[in-house]
Design a protein around this motif. Structure first.
Motif, PDB file in Angstrom:
ATOM      1  N   ALA A   1       0.832  -1.208   0.000  1.00 16.54           N
ATOM      2  CA  ALA A   1       0.000   0.000   0.000  1.00 16.54           C
ATOM      3  C   ALA A   1       0.861   1.251   0.000  1.00 16.54           C
ATOM      4  CB  ALA A   1      -0.931  -0.011   1.213  1.00 16.54           C
ATOM      5  N   ARG A   2       1.866   1.297   0.851  1.00 17.75           N
ATOM      6  CA  ARG A   2       2.679   2.515   0.905  1.00 17.75           C
ATOM      7  C   ARG A   2       3.529   2.671  -0.346  1.00 17.75           C
ATOM      8  NH1 ARG A   2       7.645   2.045   4.810  1.00 17.75           N
ATOM      9  NH2 ARG A   2       8.285  -0.128   4.644  1.00 17.75           N
ATOM     10  N   GLY A   3       3.876   1.558  -0.971  1.00 12.82           N
ATOM     11  CA  GLY A   3       4.610   1.633  -2.232  1.00 12.82           C
ATOM     12  C   GLY A   3       3.791   2.289  -3.325  1.00 12.82           C
ATOM     13  N   LEU A   4       2.488   1.953  -3.378  1.00 16.65           N
ATOM     14  CA  LEU A   4       1.610   2.560  -4.384  1.00 16.65           C
ATOM     15  C   LEU A   4       1.416   4.045  -4.106  1.00 16.65           C
ATOM     16  CD1 LEU A   4      -0.224   2.454  -6.817  1.00 16.65           C
ATOM     17  CD2 LEU A   4      -2.067   1.584  -5.342  1.00 16.65           C
ATOM     18  N   VAL A   5       1.264   4.410  -2.826  1.00 14.25           N
ATOM     19  CA  VAL A   5       1.136   5.827  -2.482  1.00 14.25           C
ATOM     20  C   VAL A   5       2.376   6.589  -2.932  1.00 14.25           C
ATOM     21  CG1 VAL A   5       0.994   7.487  -0.590  1.00 14.25           C
ATOM     22  CG2 VAL A   5      -0.439   5.441  -0.552  1.00 14.25           C
ATOM     23  N   ALA A   6       3.557   6.036  -2.640  1.00 14.97           N
ATOM     24  CA  ALA A   6       4.814   6.714  -2.976  1.00 14.97           C
ATOM     25  C   ALA A   6       4.959   6.905  -4.490  1.00 14.97           C
ATOM     26  CB  ALA A   6       5.996   5.932  -2.421  1.00 14.97           C
ATOM     27  N   SER A   7       4.692   5.861  -5.251  1.00 15.06           N
ATOM     28  CA  SER A   7       4.863   5.960  -6.699  1.00 15.06           C
ATOM     29  C   SER A   7       3.860   6.930  -7.313  1.00 15.06           C
ATOM     30  CB  SER A   7       4.732   4.572  -7.351  1.00 15.06           C
ATOM     31  OG  SER A   7       3.443   4.021  -7.137  1.00 15.06           O
ATOM     32  N   THR A   8       2.638   6.970  -6.757  1.00 18.86           N
ATOM     33  CA  THR A   8       1.636   7.903  -7.269  1.00 18.86           C
ATOM     34  C   THR A   8       1.998   9.335  -6.916  1.00 18.86           C
ATOM     35  OG1 THR A   8      -0.055   6.182  -7.015  1.00 18.86           O
ATOM     36  CG2 THR A   8      -0.813   8.440  -7.360  1.00 18.86           C
ATOM     37  N   MET A   9       2.514   9.549  -5.711  1.00 19.47           N
ATOM     38  CA  MET A   9       2.970  10.888  -5.340  1.00 19.47           C
ATOM     39  C   MET A   9       4.040  11.383  -6.309  1.00 19.47           C
ATOM     40  SD  MET A   9       3.175  10.557  -1.163  1.00 19.47           S
ATOM     41  CE  MET A   9       4.174  12.048  -1.002  1.00 19.47           C
ATOM     42  N   GLN A  10       4.975  10.508  -6.639  1.00 14.22           N
ATOM     43  CA  GLN A  10       6.029  10.897  -7.582  1.00 14.22           C
ATOM     44  C   GLN A  10       5.450  11.199  -8.954  1.00 14.22           C
ATOM     45  OE1 GLN A  10       8.399   7.323  -6.691  1.00 14.22           O
ATOM     46  NE2 GLN A  10      10.098   8.656  -6.122  1.00 14.22           N
ATOM     47  N   ALA A  11       4.505  10.373  -9.399  1.00 14.37           N
ATOM     48  CA  ALA A  11       3.879  10.602 -10.699  1.00 14.37           C
ATOM     49  C   ALA A  11       3.106  11.924 -10.724  1.00 14.37           C
ATOM     50  CB  ALA A  11       2.943   9.441 -11.043  1.00 14.37           C
ATOM     51  N   ASN A  12       2.615  12.341  -9.559  1.00 15.13           N
ATOM     52  CA  ASN A  12       1.858  13.593  -9.468  1.00 15.13           C
ATOM     53  C   ASN A  12       2.749  14.822  -9.305  1.00 15.13           C
ATOM     54  OD1 ASN A  12      -0.580  12.251  -9.714  1.00 15.13           O
ATOM     55  ND2 ASN A  12      -0.965  12.158  -7.511  1.00 15.13           N
ATOM     56  N   GLY A  13       4.060  14.602  -9.223  1.00 13.78           N
ATOM     57  CA  GLY A  13       4.966  15.743  -9.200  1.00 13.78           C
ATOM     58  C   GLY A  13       5.723  15.981  -7.921  1.00 13.78           C
ATOM     59  N   VAL A  14       5.500  15.172  -6.880  1.00  9.15           N
ATOM     60  CA  VAL A  14       6.268  15.328  -5.642  1.00  9.15           C
ATOM     61  C   VAL A  14       7.657  14.745  -5.857  1.00  9.15           C
ATOM     62  CG1 VAL A  14       6.451  14.711  -3.200  1.00  9.15           C
ATOM     63  CG2 VAL A  14       4.211  15.261  -4.180  1.00  9.15           C
ATOM     64  N   GLY A  15       8.697  15.535  -5.585  1.00  7.81           N
ATOM     65  CA  GLY A  15      10.074  15.068  -5.746  1.00  7.81           C
ATOM     66  C   GLY A  15      10.512  14.259  -4.549  1.00  7.81           C
ATOM     67  N   LEU A  16      10.020  13.044  -4.434  1.00 11.67           N
ATOM     68  CA  LEU A  16      10.283  12.192  -3.281  1.00 11.67           C
ATOM     69  C   LEU A  16      11.646  11.518  -3.408  1.00 11.67           C
ATOM     70  CD1 LEU A  16       9.413  10.717  -0.684  1.00 11.67           C
ATOM     71  CD2 LEU A  16       8.224   9.051  -2.152  1.00 11.67           C
ATOM     72  N   LYS A  17      12.473  11.689  -2.392  1.00 15.19           N
ATOM     73  CA  LYS A  17      13.781  11.040  -2.336  1.00 15.19           C
ATOM     74  C   LYS A  17      13.908  10.301  -1.017  1.00 15.19           C
ATOM     75  CE  LYS A  17      16.554  14.202  -5.192  1.00 15.19           C
ATOM     76  NZ  LYS A  17      17.791  15.036  -5.201  1.00 15.19           N
ATOM     77  N   CYS A  18      13.840   8.970  -1.063  1.00 12.12           N
ATOM     78  CA  CYS A  18      14.066   8.167   0.129  1.00 12.12           C
ATOM     79  C   CYS A  18      15.558   7.882   0.261  1.00 12.12           C
ATOM     80  CB  CYS A  18      13.274   6.869   0.055  1.00 12.12           C
ATOM     81  SG  CYS A  18      11.478   7.119   0.154  1.00 12.12           S
ATOM     82  N   GLY A  19      15.970   7.488   1.443  1.00 15.42           N
ATOM     83  CA  GLY A  19      17.385   7.283   1.695  1.00 15.42           C
ATOM     84  C   GLY A  19      18.175   8.572   1.648  1.00 15.42           C
ATOM     85  N   ASN A  20      17.530   9.676   1.948  1.00 21.94           N
ATOM     86  CA  ASN A  20      18.179  10.980   1.866  1.00 21.94           C
ATOM     87  C   ASN A  20      17.801  11.815   3.087  1.00 21.94           C
ATOM     88  OD1 ASN A  20      19.767  12.972   0.592  1.00 21.94           O
ATOM     89  ND2 ASN A  20      17.957  13.978  -0.248  1.00 21.94           N
ATOM     90  N   ASP A  21      18.768  12.542   3.626  1.00 19.80           N
ATOM     91  CA  ASP A  21      18.514  13.353   4.806  1.00 19.80           C
ATOM     92  C   ASP A  21      19.232  14.688   4.682  1.00 19.80           C
ATOM     93  OD1 ASP A  21      17.432  13.984   7.223  1.00 19.80           O
ATOM     94  OD2 ASP A  21      18.649  12.610   8.408  1.00 19.80           O
ATOM     95  N   VAL A  22      18.796  15.645   5.473  1.00 18.39           N
ATOM     96  CA  VAL A  22      19.395  16.977   5.461  1.00 18.39           C
ATOM     97  C   VAL A  22      20.519  17.038   6.486  1.00 18.39           C
ATOM     98  CG1 VAL A  22      18.989  19.425   5.866  1.00 18.39           C
ATOM     99  CG2 VAL A  22      17.251  18.054   4.692  1.00 18.39           C
ATOM    100  N   LEU A  23      21.682  17.504   6.048  1.00 14.90           N
ATOM    101  CA  LEU A  23      22.820  17.682   6.952  1.00 14.90           C
ATOM    102  C   LEU A  23      22.782  19.041   7.627  1.00 14.90           C
ATOM    103  CD1 LEU A  23      25.639  16.182   4.688  1.00 14.90           C
ATOM    104  CD2 LEU A  23      24.557  15.105   6.679  1.00 14.90           C
ATOM    105  N   ARG A  24      22.408  20.065   6.864  1.00 14.05           N
ATOM    106  CA  ARG A  24      22.316  21.412   7.434  1.00 14.05           C
ATOM    107  C   ARG A  24      21.489  22.298   6.501  1.00 14.05           C
ATOM    108  NH1 ARG A  24      27.461  20.973   5.298  1.00 14.05           N
ATOM    109  NH2 ARG A  24      28.079  22.564   3.766  1.00 14.05           N
ATOM    110  N   LEU A  25      20.986  23.368   7.071  1.00  9.05           N
ATOM    111  CA  LEU A  25      20.261  24.381   6.317  1.00  9.05           C
ATOM    112  C   LEU A  25      21.048  25.680   6.359  1.00  9.05           C
ATOM    113  CD1 LEU A  25      16.617  23.747   7.632  1.00  9.05           C
ATOM    114  CD2 LEU A  25      17.620  22.917   5.495  1.00  9.05           C
ATOM    115  N   GLU A  26      21.096  26.368   5.223  1.00  5.12           N
ATOM    116  CA  GLU A  26      21.858  27.616   5.137  1.00  5.12           C
ATOM    117  C   GLU A  26      20.985  28.701   4.517  1.00  5.12           C
ATOM    118  OE1 GLU A  26      26.175  25.408   4.265  1.00  5.12           O
ATOM    119  OE2 GLU A  26      25.138  26.530   2.681  1.00  5.12           O
ATOM    120  N   LYS A  27      21.001  29.883   5.115  1.00  7.21           N
ATOM    121  CA  LYS A  27      20.266  31.009   4.562  1.00  7.21           C
ATOM    122  C   LYS A  27      21.039  31.592   3.395  1.00  7.21           C
ATOM    123  CE  LYS A  27      17.018  34.174   4.527  1.00  7.21           C
ATOM    124  NZ  LYS A  27      15.650  33.811   4.091  1.00  7.21           N
ATOM    125  N   THR A  28      20.325  31.825   2.294  1.00  5.93           N
ATOM    126  CA  THR A  28      20.940  32.453   1.125  1.00  5.93           C
ATOM    127  C   THR A  28      20.198  33.752   0.827  1.00  5.93           C
ATOM    128  OG1 THR A  28      19.494  31.416  -0.512  1.00  5.93           O
ATOM    129  CG2 THR A  28      21.421  30.141   0.218  1.00  5.93           C
TER     130      THR A  28
END
Length: 452
Positions: free
Chosen positions: A211-238
């Motif tokens: 079920a969650r696999g289908l949700v994830a693939s549909t979200m991506q097809a709808n335009g959400v840039g989903l990246k699993c296995g990825n995390d934020v190291l830091r945030l920087e103001k630009t």
């Protein structure tokens, strides 16, 4: 000892309000309730209600495109965030007023103040007033948080998103649970360029893998840039936004970064530990089956206990507490087979065991089907839905039901009744289908697709 109140509730969310109302109106108790923020708690003010209204708002763009296949000359030209936001806050104000009226009509005395515990029978308000109570109920809920990382102060949480002065053009959502996934879909549906980072292998951990696999693939097809296995190291103001430096090496810039990586119980600073109230590793208040803490006069319900963090569960816990203590009807809140819905696009409805959890317990049969629903197939869209039943080979009871489809939340509520009653696969088979519907597939699944 004479007490000012029979019950003093700290927290004006769903659980606390239900407990206060039942204890007063049906239990005849003298009840006081303190709320330091807005009446209604997370669900009404910062969670379920405004989120669901945003879900509705985010779906109209796709509806317009779909309607053209049905002969309508429909065009939606942009989303007016300030207009929606004003209407949203007006509605939340109406609901908050309704909560106050309900409590007042029930005879509950409201204190608009933070309250802490002085001892097992005394509470102190921020004003310095002290009240005594025979029983004290902690119903302070939980809160989102941003992890300790460089630049973390640049991020927002789900508490903040309803008050944004304007919608960002580019937004990063960090997290893979239902809150993160829902808001990624919502913001994407409102026309924002959305990325979602999750450090795990797949979003919606704990839900059925298929079920969650289908949700994830549909979200991506709808335009959400989903990246699993990825995390934020830091945030920087630009000069033009916020740069998210991530583990995959893609240092991208966004206008807003929202963290939805977990919630913490609101138990700090209440004076609980000094009184002997036990707290868990996450700060949750430890209670027994009747929501009683280690201190006999102190009880706790809802998200602050970190049992099942859902509004209907908090309401049941609050009601059970009031029945037990003030109506003489000992009642345990039932935490078994609690249905849930994830309001992504498409929705995910779930009750009972996932395939993965069930097969670790006993031999099972899996009945499942995935297909293109009539409404969107006619419009030429590739959307697919999933209907899935997990069945015990030994008892034939349906152990779990998982639906990925439009209005899955509505369908799973009804399926949950049958499953809670102990329905077998043959009970589902004997039920005549309602045609043409998506849900009819739940009663027409004849052969298992696999056993485990």
């Amino acid at each position: 000892m004479t007490f000012d109140y029979d019950l003093f509730v700290i927290g004006g969310g769903s659980g606390g309000v239900r407990a206060a109302r039942i204890a007063s109106a049906e239990g005849g108790a003298r009840v006081g309730l303190a709320e330091e923020s807005r009446m209604g708690g997370t669900c009404v003010i910062r969670g379920c209600v405004p989120k669901k209204l945003m879900v509705f708002a985010s779906g109209y763009g796709a509806m317009a495109a779909e309607s053209q296949a049905y002969g309508w000359n429909a065009v939606i030209d942009g989303f007016d965030w300030p207009r929606f936001q004003a209407h949203l806050h007006s509605e939340l104000g109406r609901l908050e007023a309704a909560y106050r009226i309900t409590l007042k009509n029930a005879g509950v005395t409201i204190h608009d103040s933070r309250a802490v515990l002085e001892d097992a029978h005394r509470v102190r308000l921020a004003s310095g007033e002290v009240f005594t109570a025979k029983h004290i109920l902690i119903a302070t809920g939980g809160r989102p948080f941003v992890p300790d990382l460089p630049g973390g102060e640049l991020a927002i949480t789900s508490n903040d998103i309803f008050d944004l002065p304007e919608l960002p053009k580019r937004m990063l959502v960090v997290g893979g649970g239902y809150i993160a996934s829902e808001f990624a879909c919502i913001i994407n549906g409102l026309g924002v360029e959305v990325a979602q980072y999750y450090r795990g292998a797949q979003i919606l951990r704990g839900f059925d893998d298929e079920a969650r696999g289908l949700v994830a693939s549909t979200m991506q097809a709808n335009g959400v840039g989903l990246k699993c296995g990825n995390d934020v190291l830091r945030l920087e103001k630009t000069a033009t936004g916020i740069r998210a430096v991530s583990t995959d090496g893609a240092d991208l810039e966004f206008d807003a970064v929202m963290y939805a990586t977990g919630r913490k119980p609101n138990s700090a600073g209440l004076g609980l530990e000094a009184l002997g109230v036990e707290l868990g590793r996450n700060g949750q208040i430890i209670v027994d089956d009747y929501s009683q803490t280690a201190v006999p006069s102190i009880f706790a319900v809802g998200d602050v206990t970190d049992r099942i963090n859902l509004t209907p569960v908090a309401i049941r816990e609050g009601h059970a507490f009031a029945d037990t203590v003030f109506r003489g009807v000992p009642t345990k809140a039932d935490h078994e087979l609690v249905a849930s819905a994830v309001f992504t696009q498409p929705e995910l409805g779930s009750v009972g065991l996932s395939e993965e959890a069930a097969r670790d317990l006993e031999p099972i049969e899996v009945y499942a089907t995935a297909f293109r629903p009539m409404q969107t197939a006619f419009a030429g869209f590739p959307d697919r839905v999933l209907m899935k039943l997990i069945v015990s080979q030994k008892t034939r009871r349906v152990l779990g039901c998982h639906i990925v489809a439009p209005h899955a939340g509505e369908m799973i509520q009804l399926a949950a009744i049958a499953i809670k009653m102990g329905a077998t696969k043959e009970d589902f088979d004997r039920t005549v289908a309602v045609h043409p519907t998506m849900a009819e597939e739940l009663v027409t699944l004849r052969k298992p697709v696999r056993t485990a």
